[in-house]
Design a protein around this motif. Structure first.
Motif, PDB file in Angstrom:
ATOM      1  N   ALA A 401       0.842  -1.197   0.000  1.00 16.99           N
ATOM      2  CA  ALA A 401       0.000   0.000   0.000  1.00 16.99           C
ATOM      3  C   ALA A 401       0.875   1.243   0.000  1.00 16.99           C
ATOM      4  O   ALA A 401       1.613   1.497   0.966  1.00 16.99           O
ATOM      5  N   GLY A 402       0.829   1.969  -1.106  1.00 21.31           N
ATOM      6  CA  GLY A 402       1.517   3.253  -1.178  1.00 21.31           C
ATOM      7  C   GLY A 402       0.658   4.317  -0.528  1.00 21.31           C
ATOM      8  O   GLY A 402      -0.420   4.639  -1.015  1.00 21.31           O
ATOM      9  N   ILE A 403       1.130   4.844   0.605  1.00 18.89           N
ATOM     10  CA  ILE A 403       0.316   5.757   1.401  1.00 18.89           C
ATOM     11  C   ILE A 403       0.969   7.132   1.435  1.00 18.89           C
ATOM     12  O   ILE A 403       2.182   7.247   1.671  1.00 18.89           O
ATOM     13  N   SER A 404       0.207   8.177   1.214  1.00 14.91           N
ATOM     14  CA  SER A 404       0.718   9.545   1.247  1.00 14.91           C
ATOM     15  C   SER A 404       0.215  10.254   2.492  1.00 14.91           C
ATOM     16  O   SER A 404      -0.993  10.301   2.742  1.00 14.91           O
ATOM     17  N   PHE A 405       1.153  10.785   3.279  1.00 17.62           N
ATOM     18  CA  PHE A 405       0.807  11.519   4.490  1.00 17.62           C
ATOM     19  C   PHE A 405       1.233  12.977   4.365  1.00 17.62           C
ATOM     20  O   PHE A 405       2.180  13.309   3.633  1.00 17.62           O
ATOM     21  N   LEU A 406       0.603  13.847   5.091  1.00 17.37           N
ATOM     22  CA  LEU A 406       0.900  15.270   5.060  1.00 17.37           C
ATOM     23  C   LEU A 406       1.779  15.643   6.249  1.00 17.37           C
ATOM     24  O   LEU A 406       1.448  15.353   7.397  1.00 17.37           O
ATOM     25  N   GLY A 407       2.930  16.259   5.961  1.00 19.02           N
ATOM     26  CA  GLY A 407       3.771  16.806   7.018  1.00 19.02           C
ATOM     27  C   GLY A 407       4.761  15.817   7.571  1.00 19.02           C
ATOM     28  O   GLY A 407       5.122  14.819   6.946  1.00 19.02           O
ATOM     29  N   THR A 408       5.190  16.093   8.798  1.00 17.27           N
ATOM     30  CA  THR A 408       6.195  15.295   9.483  1.00 17.27           C
ATOM     31  C   THR A 408       5.640  14.851  10.826  1.00 17.27           C
ATOM     32  O   THR A 408       5.050  15.648  11.569  1.00 17.27           O
ATOM     33  N   GLY A 409       5.828  13.557  11.143  1.00 15.90           N
ATOM     34  CA  GLY A 409       5.336  13.050  12.411  1.00 15.90           C
ATOM     35  C   GLY A 409       5.197  11.549  12.405  1.00 15.90           C
ATOM     36  O   GLY A 409       5.556  10.870  11.440  1.00 15.90           O
ATOM     37  N   VAL A 410       4.654  11.007  13.491  1.00 14.76           N
ATOM     38  CA  VAL A 410       4.505   9.572  13.646  1.00 14.76           C
ATOM     39  C   VAL A 410       3.142   9.135  13.097  1.00 14.76           C
ATOM     40  O   VAL A 410       2.118   9.762  13.393  1.00 14.76           O
ATOM     41  N   VAL A 411       3.182   8.070  12.311  1.00  8.58           N
ATOM     42  CA  VAL A 411       1.944   7.499  11.780  1.00  8.58           C
ATOM     43  C   VAL A 411       1.859   6.032  12.187  1.00  8.58           C
ATOM     44  O   VAL A 411       2.874   5.391  12.450  1.00  8.58           O
ATOM     45  N   THR A 412       0.639   5.503  12.245  1.00 11.14           N
ATOM     46  CA  THR A 412       0.426   4.081  12.518  1.00 11.14           C
ATOM     47  C   THR A 412      -0.448   3.492  11.417  1.00 11.14           C
ATOM     48  O   THR A 412      -1.373   4.136  10.930  1.00 11.14           O
ATOM     49  N   VAL A 413      -0.140   2.288  11.060  1.00 13.50           N
ATOM     50  CA  VAL A 413      -0.922   1.553  10.055  1.00 13.50           C
ATOM     51  C   VAL A 413      -1.175   0.146  10.593  1.00 13.50           C
ATOM     52  O   VAL A 413      -0.236  -0.544  10.989  1.00 13.50           O
ATOM     53  N   THR A 414      -2.432  -0.240  10.620  1.00 19.39           N
ATOM     54  CA  THR A 414      -2.821  -1.582  11.057  1.00 19.39           C
ATOM     55  C   THR A 414      -3.446  -2.307   9.874  1.00 19.39           C
ATOM     56  O   THR A 414      -4.330  -1.764   9.205  1.00 19.39           O
ATOM     57  N   VAL A 415      -2.993  -3.504   9.624  1.00 17.60           N
ATOM     58  CA  VAL A 415      -3.545  -4.304   8.521  1.00 17.60           C
ATOM     59  C   VAL A 415      -3.817  -5.720   9.048  1.00 17.60           C
ATOM     60  O   VAL A 415      -2.912  -6.382   9.544  1.00 17.60           O
ATOM     61  N   ARG A 416      -5.055  -6.136   8.952  1.00 20.96           N
ATOM     62  CA  ARG A 416      -5.379  -7.505   9.337  1.00 20.96           C
ATOM     63  C   ARG A 416      -5.429  -8.389   8.108  1.00 20.96           C
ATOM     64  O   ARG A 416      -5.684  -7.921   6.985  1.00 20.96           O
ATOM     65  N   ALA A 417      -5.177  -9.650   8.303  1.00 22.73           N
ATOM     66  CA  ALA A 417      -5.292 -10.616   7.209  1.00 22.73           C
ATOM     67  C   ALA A 417      -6.759 -10.773   6.840  1.00 22.73           C
ATOM     68  O   ALA A 417      -7.650 -10.457   7.637  1.00 22.73           O
ATOM     69  N   PRO A 418      -7.051 -11.242   5.625  1.00 21.78           N
ATOM     70  CA  PRO A 418      -8.459 -11.511   5.270  1.00 21.78           C
ATOM     71  C   PRO A 418      -9.098 -12.436   6.289  1.00 21.78           C
ATOM     72  O   PRO A 418      -8.424 -13.189   6.997  1.00 21.78           O
ATOM     73  N   ASN A 419     -10.427 -12.364   6.372  1.00 19.76           N
ATOM     74  CA  ASN A 419     -11.144 -13.210   7.322  1.00 19.76           C
ATOM     75  C   ASN A 419     -10.697 -14.653   7.188  1.00 19.76           C
ATOM     76  O   ASN A 419     -10.666 -15.213   6.091  1.00 19.76           O
ATOM     77  N   VAL A 420     -10.390 -15.240   8.325  1.00 15.20           N
ATOM     78  CA  VAL A 420      -9.754 -16.554   8.312  1.00 15.20           C
ATOM     79  C   VAL A 420     -10.633 -17.624   7.687  1.00 15.20           C
ATOM     80  O   VAL A 420     -10.189 -18.416   6.873  1.00 15.20           O
ATOM     81  N   VAL A 421     -11.910 -17.652   8.049  1.00 14.14           N
ATOM     82  CA  VAL A 421     -12.805 -18.688   7.541  1.00 14.14           C
ATOM     83  C   VAL A 421     -14.132 -18.051   7.156  1.00 14.14           C
ATOM     84  O   VAL A 421     -14.631 -17.170   7.849  1.00 14.14           O
TER      85      VAL A 421
END
Length: 535
Positions: A401-421
């Motif tokens: 995922a190419g993500i564009s953020f504005l400015g300078t600072g700390v960012v967090t990204v959470t990604v879960r796997a597809p639904n297991v079943v």
């Protein structure tokens, strides 16, 4: 004067007349006997016909039930021909497991035997409507089940229901004189027993209809009954309904449902818009292997490369095997969700990459766009529309995922796997899952239509073959085989061996390991029901 004796000719005629009279009496007796026998045969046939009609209606009711196929209606305890909540069904249980046949509920006419009596009916507690026992091929054979048994002239076991013709009232072998009265105050104008409980009225008490033989009282037991020769103390006629009578039909319904779930899985991935167009493809899950460590009564996941075995309804353990973020670090590799943190400098950084494993090992749902969330700086625009890529070579689902953020600072990204079943697998309201039909299902898939395949099969990798069907027989992508109840020498439930199971414990097929199967006529040595997924 002495009379002369009659002439010899007259004496001969007298003998002929006497002989003729005797012959006529003999013929009359023979004709009368034949006539009586003919009447008995017709009456017996009438009773046999109504018993068969009742059995067919009960099987049809069970096999076509929408919520819990295989279940049977509770007996009618007050002789109104129908089932009423609070009367015949109390809570989720039957008021009695022995009673009249609920003919009105079954859509039947008011069936009567040759004595003009309504039919009676006994039922296994496991199979009653609104029950909690999972109903499949093995239910009536598992330890601790409530299957019925019939002793005597026609012994039978693993019976789920019995239909009775009670015949005329008699004095039973235990000296009980059957009374079938319905006195005022005990019955209403329609003849329905209104006493509480209905069994207090002779008309609705089974001892006055079901007889006793060899000291065993049919009416006092819920699970054991007797068949015996007709006599002055016993005139019941019984027709059992076996588990196989019902489940041979229900298992085909279950097989068609499971084949449809496989087709839906293929289509979902074929149309997964969150997966890049160049890699997007439909595929079937790998099979769950039969090994020494596998307990088939437990849901098992598929294993990469396995093309024949159990249906993969277990959790394959879809986890992240790698993850990174530009300008930071990710936690959660080896789990179903990554949590990434990064320092973005003047909008540079924060792009996330990673890879999810074991996508092909079960009924895993494709990504739907809700897997990623971000926090921190203001996001400029949306990430790429299709951030996932199927990687057939590694059997993984890659993320970028190419993500564009504005400015300078700390960012967090959470990604879960597809639904297991997929949700249906453990849905307690879905009868195929709730009744554990996966335990009686063998599954085969061509390697060409798994995650690592090229969406084609032929000589290499081979397609699935189903013999004794219309040509072509060797072009099948996938197949489910409803294995029926275990035959002699096959698997036992619960599992009793410690060396695992093989294909021959499930299917009676030519060569399952080579994906070669055949459809055959049901017999004591063959009860498989193969169902093609596609084409």
């Amino acid at each position: 004067m002495r009379l002369a004796p009659p002439p010899r000719r007259q004496r001969g005629l007298a003998l002929v007349v006497i002989l003729a009279v005797l012959v006529m009496f003999a013929l009359y007796a023979a004709v009368s006997s034949l006539s009586d026998a003919s009447v008995r045969v017709k009456r017996d046939q009438r009773t046999r016909d109504v018993l068969l009609r009742a059995k067919e209606a009960l099987i049809g009711y069970a096999a076509s039930d929408v919520v819990r196929p295989g279940e049977l209606p509770c007996p009618d305890v007050n002789d109104d021909g129908k089932l009423v909540l609070g009367e015949d069904i109390v809570g989720s249980a039957c008021a009695s497991l022995v009673g009249r046949l609920p003919w009105a509920t079954l859509g039947l006419p008011d069936l009567r035997d040759d004595a003009g009596e309504r039919l009676w009916y006994a039922l296994s507690n496991d199979f009653h409507a609104n029950g909690g026992a999972p109903l499949n091929n093995e239910t009536a054979y598992l330890p601790g089940n409530t299957s019925l048994t019939i002793a005597g002239a026609s012994p039978a076991a693993n019976v789920v229901a019995v239909v009775f013709s009670p015949g005329v009232a008699l004095t039973r072998v235990d000296a009980l004189i059957q009374s079938r009265s319905c006195t005022a105050g005990n019955c209403d104008a329609t003849g329905k027993c209104i006493s509480a409980p209905p069994i207090a009225t002779p008309r609705c008490n089974p001892v006055n209809y079901l007889d006793s033989a060899s000291g065993v009282d049919n009416a006092d037991l819920d699970v054991s009954f007797v068949a015996a020769a007709q006599s002055t103390t016993f005139n019941d006629r019984l027709l059992p309904i076996f588990s196989d009578d019902i489940m041979s039909i229900v298992q085909r319904r279950a097989g068609r449902e499971l084949a449809q779930k496989l087709r839906e899985h293929f289509t979902l991935w074929q149309n997964a818009m969150q997966v890049s167009a160049a890699s997007r493809k439909g595929f079937y899950p790998y099979a769950a292997p039969l090994t020494a460590s596998v307990d088939p009564s437990v849901q098992q996941p598929g294993a990469n490369g396995t093309t024949a075995g159990l249906l993969p309804v277990g959790d394959p353990g879809v986890v992240w095997q790698s993850a990174s973020i530009g300008g930071g670090f990710c936690l959660g590799v080896g789990t179903a969700q990554i949590n990434c943190t990064a320092l973005v400098l003047l909008g540079i950084g924060g792009n996330v990459t990673g890879s999810v494993a074991k996508i092909g090992g079960g009924f895993v749902q494709p990504p739907d766009g809700t897997e990623m969330t971000t926090g921190g700086l203001v996001l400029l625009g949306a990430p790429s529309a299709s951030p996932w890529t199927l990687n057939s070579g590694t059997d993984t689902l890659d993320f970028s995922a190419g993500i564009s953020f504005l400015g300078t600072g700390v960012v967090t990204v959470t990604v879960r796997a597809p639904n297991v079943v997929s949700s249906w697998v453990n849905d307690s309201t879905y009868w195929v899952s709730a009744n554990q039909w996966y335990q009686d299902t063998y599954y085969a898939v061509s390697g060409g239509y798994t995650l690592s395949g090229a969406s084609a099969c032929g000589a290499t990798p081979p397609c699935v073959t189903l013999g004794n069907t219309a040509a072509p027989t060797d072009d099948k992508r996938a197949l489910v085989v409803m294995t029926g109840r275990n035959l002699a020498g096959q698997r036992a439930r619960p599992p009793t061996n410690t060396s695992g199971f093989t294909a021959s414990d499930y299917v009676e097929e030519p060569d399952p390991a080579s994906l070669v199967f055949a459809r055959d006529i049901r017999s004591p040595n063959y009860n498989d029901d193969p169902i093609v997924v596609l084409p």
